[in-house]
Design an enzyme around this catalytic site. Structure first.
Site, PDB file in Angstrom:
ATOM      1  CB  CYS A  48      -0.895  -0.007   1.234  1.00 45.97           C
ATOM      2  SG  CYS A  48      -1.928   1.468   1.367  1.00 45.97           S
ATOM      3  CB  CYS A  97      -5.348  -0.406   2.198  1.00 44.56           C
ATOM      4  SG  CYS A  97      -4.159  -0.896   3.465  1.00 44.56           S
ATOM      5  CB  CYS A 100      -4.189   3.047   5.759  1.00 43.56           C
ATOM      6  SG  CYS A 100      -4.143   2.932   3.963  1.00 43.56           S
ATOM      7  CB  CYS A 120      -9.525  -3.249 -11.765  1.00 46.47           C
ATOM      8  SG  CYS A 120      -9.140  -2.036 -13.015  1.00 46.47           S
TER       9      CYS A 120
HETATM   10 FE    FE Z   1      -2.863   1.054   3.443  1.00 47.79          FE
END
Ligand code: FE
Length: 132
Positions: A48, A97, A100, A120
């Site tokens: 991320c 994610c 976060c 995607c």
């Molecule tokens: Fe993250």
């Protein structure tokens, strides 16, 4: 649910580039074919770009022809959060994610793998770490 990486909007703006902020924190989409990882075929990990969490692995990346990095599955199911997204007159499943809350992209049920999923994902949401 509390997230491990919880920052204020000001802190996110400091940490991310304006383009990354637009995608990760405002659910933007990078123009197709422009992302730095669209054609990346190197072995490694995609983390991320907001918090560093391991999200996708090169072994599940495939060429979808869409202009965005595409994966058949996340590194672990727990790494991502899926959410119904009805923006822009479409019903889609947003991928975030979990660590976060950053927007990564969308998942569609037309992928080539056994699960039939196509994640995607915006290049701007990812940081690639090549396998040493
Ligand atoms: Fe993250």
């Amino acid at each position: 649910m509390a997230r491990k990486a919880e920052l204020t909007e000001e802190q996110w703006r400091e940490r991310l580039t304006p383009a990354q902020y637009e995608v990760l924190r405002r659910a933007g989409t990078e123009p197709p074919g422009t992302g730095e990882y669209v054609y990346n075929k190197a072995d490694g990990s995609y983390r991320c770009a907001g918090c560093g969490e391991m999200l996708f692995s090169s072994g599940t990346k495939f060429e979808s022809g869409t202009g965005w990095p595409s994966f058949t599955e996340p590194e672990t199911a727990a790494a991502v959060e899926l959410k119904s997204d009805v923006a822009h007159g479409m019903t889609r499943t947003e991928v975030l994610c979990r660590n976060c809350g950053g927007h990564l992209g969308h998942v569609f049920p037309d992928g080539p793998g056994p699960e039939g999923q196509r994640y995607c994902i915006n290049s701007l949401s990812l940081d690639f770490e090549p396998t040493p």
